[in-house]
Design a protein around this motif. Structure first.
Motif, PDB file in Angstrom:
ATOM      1  N   PHE A 100     -62.281 -15.435 -69.690  1.00  0.00           N
ATOM      2  CA  PHE A 100     -61.754 -14.150 -69.997  1.00  0.00           C
ATOM      3  C   PHE A 100     -62.445 -13.795 -71.316  1.00  0.00           C
ATOM      4  O   PHE A 100     -62.130 -14.340 -72.338  1.00  0.00           O
ATOM      5  N   GLN A 101     -63.332 -12.583 -71.250  1.00  0.00           N
ATOM      6  CA  GLN A 101     -63.955 -12.095 -72.355  1.00  0.00           C
ATOM      7  C   GLN A 101     -63.321 -10.883 -72.628  1.00  0.00           C
ATOM      8  O   GLN A 101     -63.057  -9.804 -71.865  1.00  0.00           O
ATOM      9  N   PHE A 102     -62.684 -10.645 -73.779  1.00  0.00           N
ATOM     10  CA  PHE A 102     -61.812  -9.223 -74.349  1.00  0.00           C
ATOM     11  C   PHE A 102     -61.612  -9.358 -75.961  1.00  0.00           C
ATOM     12  O   PHE A 102     -61.728 -10.317 -76.642  1.00  0.00           O
ATOM     13  N   PRO A 103     -61.443  -8.247 -76.299  1.00  0.00           N
ATOM     14  CA  PRO A 103     -60.830  -7.977 -77.740  1.00  0.00           C
ATOM     15  C   PRO A 103     -59.422  -8.283 -77.874  1.00  0.00           C
ATOM     16  O   PRO A 103     -58.486  -7.821 -76.722  1.00  0.00           O
ATOM     17  N   LEU A 104     -58.772  -9.016 -78.726  1.00  0.00           N
ATOM     18  CA  LEU A 104     -57.531  -9.052 -78.884  1.00  0.00           C
ATOM     19  C   LEU A 104     -56.520  -7.634 -79.092  1.00  0.00           C
ATOM     20  O   LEU A 104     -56.953  -7.111 -79.915  1.00  0.00           O
ATOM     21  N   TYR A 105     -55.890  -7.362 -78.128  1.00  0.00           N
ATOM     22  CA  TYR A 105     -54.947  -5.982 -78.061  1.00  0.00           C
ATOM     23  C   TYR A 105     -53.352  -6.477 -78.833  1.00  0.00           C
ATOM     24  O   TYR A 105     -53.147  -7.287 -77.630  1.00  0.00           O
ATOM     25  N   TRP A 106     -52.884  -6.207 -79.538  1.00  0.00           N
ATOM     26  CA  TRP A 106     -51.448  -6.195 -79.625  1.00  0.00           C
ATOM     27  C   TRP A 106     -51.095  -7.857 -79.571  1.00  0.00           C
ATOM     28  O   TRP A 106     -50.253  -8.075 -78.938  1.00  0.00           O
ATOM     29  N   PHE A 107     -51.903  -8.667 -80.266  1.00  0.00           N
ATOM     30  CA  PHE A 107     -51.732 -10.214 -79.996  1.00  0.00           C
ATOM     31  C   PHE A 107     -51.564 -10.739 -78.609  1.00  0.00           C
ATOM     32  O   PHE A 107     -51.251 -11.808 -78.365  1.00  0.00           O
ATOM     33  N   SER A 108     -52.471 -10.030 -77.817  1.00  0.00           N
ATOM     34  CA  SER A 108     -52.478 -10.380 -76.154  1.00  0.00           C
ATOM     35  C   SER A 108     -54.031  -9.697 -75.644  1.00  0.00           C
ATOM     36  O   SER A 108     -54.745  -9.185 -76.508  1.00  0.00           O
TER      37      SER A 108
END
Length: 318
Positions: free
Chosen positions: A100-108
Motif C-alpha cells: 500500500f503506497q500512499f501519503p499519510l492523511y490525518w494519521f491514516s
C-alpha cells in the motif's frame, strides 16, 4: 514455476509526486526479481470510495435496514458484487505480496484507499468469524505499508507532538492487514520528503530499492495469536487468565494494542524484535520462563562470586 505476483495499491493524485517515484521504484525492482506487478492507481481509476448499496447487483435482503457488511457478504457468496470490487478482489487473490503506497492523511490512509479497504476486503472474501488474525484467509500472503509523512520522524516519537507512530500504525497493521490474516512486513516510512533536498529524496528512494531486494526474506511483525485468547462469548474473547498472570513478570506488554497496562514493547509496529524484547511469542510455551530463569541464575552466580572474592580480599576493587 509460476510467476510471482505483486499488487501495489497506490493513492496519490499527482503523477510526478514522491509517492509516484516510490511506486515506480517498487515496480522496477520487483519486475527485475521476476514478479508480475499489478498497480491499482486509485485516483487514475476514479475508484469509488463510498461503500453503498450500489456495490451490489440485484436485490438486497433488507432494503429497509441496509447493513453493508451482511449484504456484501451475501452478494460475494452469490457473485453479485459490483464489477470494480470483483476486479480488485481478483488482483488480491493473485498476489503473494501487496504494498500500500500512499501519503499519510490525518494519521491514516487517504479516503480513496480507505474506500478500497472497506469495499474490497469484504466479509467472506477477506475474513470470516472463524478465519481472522493468524488463522485468517490471507495467512499465506504478505502485505505492507509504504508511505510518506509531512511531519518529521521526531514528531512521531513517544515524546513527539504527534505521539508514538507505533500507536498510529496499530489500527492499519493489526486491525486491517493482520485481521485478514496477512503476514505484515515492517512499514517503509519516508519521513517528510517534502522538506528534504533532492539528494535526500534520492537517498530515500535508493534505500527503498535496496530493501525491496531482500523484502520477501524478511520476517513479519509480531502479533498476539488467537490462541492467546478465550474465543467464546462466555470468555469475552479476552486473554486466558494463565497467560495474563504469566505476563505480569514481563517488562513490556505483548504488543502495542495488548499492552496489559505495561510499557509498550519498543517499536512493535516498526520492526521485528527479539523475543526477549517483546512478549508476543507465536507459541504459548515455557521458553521465556526458562530463559529468564537462566539469566537470573547467571546474575546470582556472578554476584555470589564477587562477594566471595571481596570477603577473601577486601582490598580488591571492581
Amino acid at each position: 514455476m509460476a510467476q510471482k505476483t505483486a499488487l501495489i495499491v497506490y493513492a496519490h493524485q499527482c503523477p510526478v509526486s514522491f509517492n509516484a517515484a516510490a511506486r515506480d521504484v517498487a515496480v522496477e525492482e520487483l519486475e527485475d526479481q521476476g514478479y508480475r506487478v499489478i498497480v491499482s492507481d486509485l485516483y487514475a481509476m476514479k475508484f469509488k470510495a463510498t461503500a453503498t448499496q450500489d456495490d451490489i447487483t440485484g436485490d438486497v435482503k433488507n432494503p429497509e435496514l441496509f447493513q453493508y457488511g451482511e449484504e456484501t457478504m451475501q452478494a460475494w457468496m452469490e457473485g453479485r458484487l459490483s464489477e470494480d470490487i470483483v476486479a480488485e478482489q481478483q488482483k488480491v487473490e493473485k498476489a503473494e505480496l501487496i504494498i500500500f503506497q500512499f501519503p499519510l492523511y490525518w494519521f491514516s490512509v487517504p479516503a480513496i484507499m480507505k474506500g478500497w479497504i472497506d469495499r474490497v476486503l469484504a466479509q467472506g472474501f477477506a475474513f470470516s468469524l472463524q478465519k481472522v488474525y493468524n488463522n485468517g484467509i490471507f495467512k499465506d500472503k504478505k502485505a505492507m505499508l509504504s508511505f510518506s509523512t509531512g511531519a518529521t520522524q521526531s514528531m512521531y516519537q513517544p515524546d513527539g507532538i504527534n505521539g508514538d507512530i507505533n500507536v498510529t500504525l496499530w489500527p492499519l497493521q493489526n486491525g486491517t492487514l493482520h485481521f485478514c490474516g496477512f503476514q505484515v512486513l515492517a512499514p517503509h516510512i519516508f519521513w517528510s520528503p517534502i522538506y528534504c533536498p533532492s539528494e535526500g529524496r534520492t537517498a530515500m528512494l535508493e534505500g527503498w530499492r535496496a530493501r525491496l531486494r531482500g523484502l520477501m526474506s524478511e520476517k513479519p511483525l509480531t502479533f498476539a495469536p488467537c490462541e492467546f485468547f478465550d474465543l467464546s462469548f462466555q470468555g469475552g474473547f479476552t486473554m486466558w487468565p494463565k497467560l495474563k498472570e504469566k505476563q505480569k513478570s514481563e517488562r513490556y506488554g505483548l504488543t502495542t494494542g495488548h499492552h496489559l497496562g505495561k510499557p509498550l514493547p519498543p517499536d512493535n509496529q516498526l520492526k521485528v524484535l527479539p523475543e526477549c524484547e517483546n512478549g508476543a511469542s507465536q507459541d504459548n510455551s515455557n521458553h521465556s520462563f526458562l530463559f529468564n530463569g537462566f539469566i537470573y541464575a547467571l546474575i546470582f552466580f556472578f554476584i555470589f562470586k564477587y562477594l566471595i572474592f571481596y570477603l577473601l580480599d577486601g582490598k580488591k576493587t571492581v
